[in-house]
Design a protein around this motif. Structure first.
Motif, PDB file in Angstrom:
ATOM      1  N   ILE A 509       0.840  -1.204   0.000  1.00  0.00           N
ATOM      2  CA  ILE A 509       0.000   0.000   0.000  1.00  0.00           C
ATOM      3  C   ILE A 509       0.872   1.250   0.000  1.00  0.00           C
ATOM      4  O   ILE A 509       1.802   1.385   0.802  1.00  0.00           O
ATOM      5  CB  ILE A 509      -0.943   0.001   1.211  1.00  0.00           C
ATOM      6  N   ARG A 510       0.534   2.202  -0.908  1.00  0.00           N
ATOM      7  CA  ARG A 510       1.325   3.422  -1.052  1.00  0.00           C
ATOM      8  C   ARG A 510       0.581   4.646  -0.516  1.00  0.00           C
ATOM      9  O   ARG A 510      -0.523   4.540  -0.002  1.00  0.00           O
ATOM     10  CB  ARG A 510       1.709   3.595  -2.528  1.00  0.00           C
ATOM     11  N   LYS A 511       1.206   5.794  -0.662  1.00  0.00           N
ATOM     12  CA  LYS A 511       0.799   7.002   0.047  1.00  0.00           C
ATOM     13  C   LYS A 511      -0.618   7.467  -0.238  1.00  0.00           C
ATOM     14  O   LYS A 511      -1.380   7.774   0.684  1.00  0.00           O
ATOM     15  CB  LYS A 511       1.791   8.127  -0.233  1.00  0.00           C
ATOM     16  N   ASN A 512      -1.024   7.592  -1.498  1.00  0.00           N
ATOM     17  CA  ASN A 512      -2.341   8.148  -1.814  1.00  0.00           C
ATOM     18  C   ASN A 512      -3.476   7.260  -1.306  1.00  0.00           C
ATOM     19  O   ASN A 512      -4.482   7.741  -0.798  1.00  0.00           O
ATOM     20  CB  ASN A 512      -2.485   8.372  -3.323  1.00  0.00           C
ATOM     21  N   ALA A 513      -3.286   5.947  -1.439  1.00  0.00           N
ATOM     22  CA  ALA A 513      -4.324   5.012  -0.999  1.00  0.00           C
ATOM     23  C   ALA A 513      -4.561   5.132   0.496  1.00  0.00           C
ATOM     24  O   ALA A 513      -5.710   5.192   0.957  1.00  0.00           O
ATOM     25  CB  ALA A 513      -3.939   3.581  -1.368  1.00  0.00           C
ATOM     26  N   VAL A 514      -3.491   5.181   1.289  1.00  0.00           N
ATOM     27  CA  VAL A 514      -3.658   5.224   2.740  1.00  0.00           C
ATOM     28  C   VAL A 514      -4.191   6.579   3.197  1.00  0.00           C
ATOM     29  O   VAL A 514      -4.997   6.669   4.136  1.00  0.00           O
ATOM     30  CB  VAL A 514      -2.326   4.881   3.451  1.00  0.00           C
ATOM     31  N   PHE A 515      -3.793   7.655   2.522  1.00  0.00           N
ATOM     32  CA  PHE A 515      -4.289   8.976   2.915  1.00  0.00           C
ATOM     33  C   PHE A 515      -5.800   9.083   2.711  1.00  0.00           C
ATOM     34  O   PHE A 515      -6.538   9.470   3.632  1.00  0.00           O
ATOM     35  CB  PHE A 515      -3.575  10.078   2.124  1.00  0.00           C
ATOM     36  N   ALA A 517      -7.936   6.689   2.286  1.00  0.00           N
ATOM     37  CA  ALA A 517      -8.612   5.700   3.131  1.00  0.00           C
ATOM     38  C   ALA A 517      -8.755   6.222   4.561  1.00  0.00           C
ATOM     39  O   ALA A 517      -9.790   6.001   5.215  1.00  0.00           O
ATOM     40  CB  ALA A 517      -7.837   4.386   3.132  1.00  0.00           C
ATOM     41  N   GLY A 518      -7.738   6.934   5.046  1.00  0.00           N
ATOM     42  CA  GLY A 518      -7.796   7.513   6.382  1.00  0.00           C
ATOM     43  C   GLY A 518      -8.900   8.547   6.504  1.00  0.00           C
ATOM     44  O   GLY A 518      -9.621   8.598   7.508  1.00  0.00           O
ATOM     45  N   VAL A 519      -9.046   9.376   5.485  1.00  0.00           N
ATOM     46  CA  VAL A 519     -10.107  10.400   5.491  1.00  0.00           C
ATOM     47  C   VAL A 519     -11.487   9.742   5.470  1.00  0.00           C
ATOM     48  O   VAL A 519     -12.372  10.091   6.258  1.00  0.00           O
ATOM     49  CB  VAL A 519      -9.938  11.352   4.283  1.00  0.00           C
ATOM     50  N   VAL A 520     -11.679   8.785   4.559  1.00  0.00           N
ATOM     51  CA  VAL A 520     -12.968   8.092   4.441  1.00  0.00           C
ATOM     52  C   VAL A 520     -13.296   7.347   5.732  1.00  0.00           C
ATOM     53  O   VAL A 520     -14.431   7.413   6.234  1.00  0.00           O
ATOM     54  CB  VAL A 520     -12.948   7.110   3.246  1.00  0.00           C
ATOM     55  N   THR A 521     -12.325   6.644   6.282  1.00  0.00           N
ATOM     56  CA  THR A 521     -12.554   5.874   7.511  1.00  0.00           C
ATOM     57  C   THR A 521     -12.990   6.758   8.654  1.00  0.00           C
ATOM     58  O   THR A 521     -13.912   6.408   9.411  1.00  0.00           O
ATOM     59  CB  THR A 521     -11.274   5.105   7.909  1.00  0.00           C
ATOM     60  N   GLN A 522     -12.362   7.933   8.807  1.00  0.00           N
ATOM     61  CA  GLN A 522     -12.724   8.809   9.912  1.00  0.00           C
ATOM     62  C   GLN A 522     -14.160   9.283   9.798  1.00  0.00           C
ATOM     63  O   GLN A 522     -14.899   9.346  10.794  1.00  0.00           O
ATOM     64  CB  GLN A 522     -11.779  10.011   9.983  1.00  0.00           C
ATOM     65  N   VAL A 523     -14.593   9.601   8.581  1.00  0.00           N
ATOM     66  CA  VAL A 523     -15.984  10.013   8.357  1.00  0.00           C
ATOM     67  C   VAL A 523     -16.941   8.868   8.704  1.00  0.00           C
ATOM     68  O   VAL A 523     -17.964   9.065   9.373  1.00  0.00           O
ATOM     69  CB  VAL A 523     -16.191  10.463   6.898  1.00  0.00           C
ATOM     70  N   VAL A 524     -16.598   7.657   8.267  1.00  0.00           N
ATOM     71  CA  VAL A 524     -17.444   6.493   8.522  1.00  0.00           C
ATOM     72  C   VAL A 524     -17.538   6.192  10.017  1.00  0.00           C
ATOM     73  O   VAL A 524     -18.640   5.932  10.543  1.00  0.00           O
ATOM     74  CB  VAL A 524     -16.918   5.257   7.761  1.00  0.00           C
ATOM     75  N   SER A 560      -7.807   0.973   2.252  1.00  0.00           N
ATOM     76  CA  SER A 560      -6.497   1.230   1.642  1.00  0.00           C
ATOM     77  C   SER A 560      -6.173   0.155   0.609  1.00  0.00           C
ATOM     78  O   SER A 560      -5.691   0.462  -0.495  1.00  0.00           O
ATOM     79  CB  SER A 560      -5.406   1.263   2.713  1.00  0.00           C
ATOM     80  N   LEU A 561      -6.416  -1.098   0.967  1.00  0.00           N
ATOM     81  CA  LEU A 561      -6.175  -2.197   0.027  1.00  0.00           C
ATOM     82  C   LEU A 561      -7.037  -2.042  -1.220  1.00  0.00           C
ATOM     83  O   LEU A 561      -6.575  -2.254  -2.351  1.00  0.00           O
ATOM     84  CB  LEU A 561      -6.470  -3.537   0.706  1.00  0.00           C
ATOM     85  N   LEU A 562      -8.296  -1.643  -1.024  1.00  0.00           N
ATOM     86  CA  LEU A 562      -9.209  -1.444  -2.150  1.00  0.00           C
ATOM     87  C   LEU A 562      -8.728  -0.316  -3.055  1.00  0.00           C
ATOM     88  O   LEU A 562      -8.641  -0.476  -4.287  1.00  0.00           O
ATOM     89  CB  LEU A 562     -10.618  -1.144  -1.624  1.00  0.00           C
ATOM     90  N   PHE A 563      -8.390   0.836  -2.452  1.00  0.00           N
ATOM     91  CA  PHE A 563      -7.923   1.990  -3.243  1.00  0.00           C
ATOM     92  C   PHE A 563      -6.630   1.651  -3.990  1.00  0.00           C
ATOM     93  O   PHE A 563      -6.457   2.027  -5.156  1.00  0.00           O
ATOM     94  CB  PHE A 563      -7.698   3.198  -2.331  1.00  0.00           C
ATOM     95  N   GLU A 564      -5.712   0.960  -3.315  1.00  0.00           N
ATOM     96  CA  GLU A 564      -4.441   0.620  -3.942  1.00  0.00           C
ATOM     97  C   GLU A 564      -4.651  -0.344  -5.104  1.00  0.00           C
ATOM     98  O   GLU A 564      -4.063  -0.183  -6.185  1.00  0.00           O
ATOM     99  CB  GLU A 564      -3.501   0.002  -2.916  1.00  0.00           C
ATOM    100  N   LEU A 566      -7.454  -0.754  -6.876  1.00  0.00           N
ATOM    101  CA  LEU A 566      -8.130  -0.035  -7.958  1.00  0.00           C
ATOM    102  C   LEU A 566      -7.165   0.881  -8.698  1.00  0.00           C
ATOM    103  O   LEU A 566      -7.206   1.002  -9.933  1.00  0.00           O
ATOM    104  CB  LEU A 566      -9.309   0.766  -7.409  1.00  0.00           C
ATOM    105  N   GLY A 567      -6.296   1.539  -7.931  1.00  0.00           N
ATOM    106  CA  GLY A 567      -5.322   2.442  -8.552  1.00  0.00           C
ATOM    107  C   GLY A 567      -4.360   1.707  -9.458  1.00  0.00           C
ATOM    108  O   GLY A 567      -4.064   2.154 -10.576  1.00  0.00           O
ATOM    109  N   ARG A 568      -3.883   0.567  -9.010  1.00  0.00           N
ATOM    110  CA  ARG A 568      -2.941  -0.211  -9.832  1.00  0.00           C
ATOM    111  C   ARG A 568      -3.645  -0.815 -11.043  1.00  0.00           C
ATOM    112  O   ARG A 568      -3.063  -0.901 -12.122  1.00  0.00           O
ATOM    113  CB  ARG A 568      -2.305  -1.307  -8.986  1.00  0.00           C
ATOM    114  N   SER A 569      -4.922  -1.227 -10.844  1.00  0.00           N
ATOM    115  CA  SER A 569      -5.683  -1.786 -11.971  1.00  0.00           C
ATOM    116  C   SER A 569      -5.915  -0.722 -13.037  1.00  0.00           C
ATOM    117  O   SER A 569      -5.807  -0.988 -14.240  1.00  0.00           O
ATOM    118  CB  SER A 569      -7.032  -2.331 -11.487  1.00  0.00           C
ATOM    119  N   GLY A 570      -6.204   0.513 -12.593  1.00  0.00           N
ATOM    120  CA  GLY A 570      -6.422   1.607 -13.529  1.00  0.00           C
ATOM    121  C   GLY A 570      -5.171   1.909 -14.338  1.00  0.00           C
ATOM    122  O   GLY A 570      -5.227   2.132 -15.550  1.00  0.00           O
TER     123      GLY A 570
END
Length: 575
Positions: A509-515, A517-524, A560-564, A566-570
């Protein structure tokens, strides 16, 4: 309070503040101020970690928690020893190897500046709120019970902490916390032995425990899988583990305590020391509350322990109804005393059927008493909806002021102030450090010398002290204070812990995915708290708040795993 109590109280507090200021002046560098020159030995670290966690809320609210609900709250701490071992093996070696000033420096090394800033800001929000509560908690209770002005108390506690924390930084916090822990433990042991001495002559410790057990106050373990229950064995081992892991592993107010250790080994021994003693200490404080409960089985207790609540009903339209409930309360107390004496007698006879019958009689009377207290709370709310009717936080201070001899009252009030000062000092110290090192220094385009950042640390510590006092002056009491602090921590800690675990164990997992994900998680997590837990005010709690720690940690990892992915798949599709 008598003159001697005032002398003990003022003398104890003046010594702690003066000694802390005198002993730790003259920091010459940021490392001296923030990390205490990295000279702390393991026992200093252990006591400092323990004192940081043991706020005034612990010594005011925990006995009241046990008085009303029994010993089950101790399950909250069951995950802590396991968390200490994990932190000693993983977190501490990495922090020392990187020679960081703050826990969040590591996140920039692993990810980027925005992830470090996100974690820092989440810390500042939740710990800034926590600092206000650690000032406000003892202030509001002492104000209600002693009649002292609330805002004056807030300012007084805040200023005492600011004096030595701004002056000496981490070293001042550690030095004063050793004296504060000594005062705290002497005071609590004194309270325990005094309450035991006040019990009837035929009630020894063994019988007192049996009386408490007959009233369901010794139900320590709950192995049910009911997620609505706040304190179970499973929520303590899982949610409590993740909360402790986040608090001691990523919260700067604790990380800064063991970063000051002279070596990895000293830091590890300090945390293990805390892990081994914390559960027994909390067990003992809860036991004090249970013994206070036994004491009030034989002595008169107010219908509501909060003086402000009882004052609200006077001269109101509900005064006569409340007086009728008070009369019923007195009658129940007479029946309860007779029933307790009968139960104590049949314990000596050792007739099983008689013991069960006597126990059932006690429980029926206590059930009627609880129902009567609930009716009283409803009347108080009708008379003045703004008054706090939940009196858990007032039980122990009521016992102190009405039953403790002169001199010891001053000592036990010094315990409350010392605990407030110790935890608040750690929080202000950490808030000033994070603001200076993670936000101010890191975002400066021009590099300054050590003296500049030393001065900045002092000014930011002072600023957070003022903010904490202001927050304390406008805070409001919610349910039980020790639970409020843990709820605030649970909302934020799981998310931050998850980010750290990703940094340690998931290099994929790299920087953009974790950042993001952190924002989304806090809202949730905030949403889950509001819709599933906050409505506990209506009595319809859907989820115990400790589970938020596990949920937040798991969510940020999964997202984070999902975003990473999806990002790599894109990127793969584009190529």
């Amino acid at each position: 309070m008598e003159l001697f109590d005032w002398i003990v109280l003022i003398g104890t507090l003046t010594f702690i503040v003066g000694y802390g200021y005198w002993k730790t002046q003259g920091s010459k560098s940021v490392e001296d101020y923030i990390l205490g020159g990295k000279k702390a030995q393991w026992w200093t670290i252990g006591l400092s970690v323990m004192a940081t966690q043991a706020s005034a809320i612990t010594f005011l609210s925990t006995p009241g928690q046990a008085f009303h609900d029994g010993m089950g709250f101790v399950q909250f701490y069951f995950g802590q020893p396991f968390a200490m071992v994990f932190i000693c093996l993983i977190f501490i070696p990495i922090y020392h190897k990187l020679k960081v000033y703050t826990a969040y420096e590591f996140l920039e090394n692993r990810f980027d500046l925005k992830t470090r800033s996100l974690a820092s800001i989440l810390f500042l929000i939740q710990r800034g709120l926590g600092a206000g509560i650690t000032i406000y908690a003892p202030a509001i209770i002492l104000s209600a019970v002693l009649g002292w002005d609330l805002k004056t108390l807030n300012i007084m506690i805040g200023i005492m902490v600011i004096i030595y924390t701004v002056s000496g930084g981490t070293n001042a916090v550690s030095v004063t916390q050793k004296q504060q822990m000594f005062v705290i433990m002497v005071g609590m042991f004194s309270a325990f032995f005094l309450v035991m001495s006040y019990l009837p002559s035929d009630i020894n410790f063994s019988k007192a425990l049996k009386i408490a057990g007959a009233n369901d106050k010794l139900n320590i373990l709950d192995f049910s899988f009911d997620t609505k229950s706040r304190y179970t064995f499973w929520s303590g081992i899982t949610g409590g583990f993740f909360l402790a892991l986040a608090y001691f592993g990523t919260d700067q107010s604790q990380v800064q305590r063991y970063l000051s250790g002279r070596s990895v080994r000293e830091s590890q021994l300090g945390l293990i020391f805390n892990g081994l003693l914390k559960v027994p200490m909390q067990f003992f404080i809860l036991l004090v509350g249970v013994m206070v409960f036994v004491f009030y089985q034989y002595q008169h207790s107010p219908l509501n322990f909060n003086p402000a609540a009882e004052a609200a009903i006077e001269n109101s339209a509900f005064q006569e109804d409340y007086e009728a409930l008070e009369e019923k309360h007195r009658q129940l107390e007479v029946k309860k005393k007779i029933a307790q004496e009968h139960y104590s007698a049949v314990l000596d006879v050792k007739d099983y059927e008689m013991i069960v019958s006597a126990k059932n009689r006690i429980q029926a009377i206590n059930q009627a008493e609880r129902a009567n207290r609930e009716e009283a709370k409803a009347l108080i709310s009708k008379a003045d909806p703004t008054v706090e009717t939940n009196d858990k936080d007032y039980v122990f201070i009521h016992f102190i002021l009405n039953n403790i001899p002169t001199g010891l009252i001053g000592l036990l009030l010094a315990v409350i102030f010392s605990a407030a000062m110790s935890s608040t000092a750690s929080e202000l110290n950490a808030l000033g450090t994070i603001t200076t090192m993670d936000l101010y220094k890191r975002n400066q385009k021009k590099e300054h010398d050590q003296l500049h950042y030393l001065k900045a640390s002092r000014w930011f510590t002072l600023l957070w002290g003022i903010i904490a006092i202001l927050f304390a002056s406008f805070a409001s009491l919610i349910d039980n204070l020790i639970q409020l602090v843990n709820i605030i921590g649970s909302i934020f800690y799981g998310n931050v812990l998850g980010i750290f675990l990703i940094a340690f164990f998931i290099p994929y997992i790299r920087k953009n995915a974790v950042f993001f994900a952190g924002v989304v998680t806090q809202v949730v997590v905030i949403g889950i708290y509001y819709f599933a837990i906050h409505i506990y005010d209506t009595g319809d709690e859907k989820l115990g708040y400790l589970w938020l720690n596990f949920i937040g940690c798991a969510l940020v990892i999964l997202i984070s795993l999902l975003f990473e992915t999806l990002g790599r798949s894109g990127k793969a599709l584009k190529s």
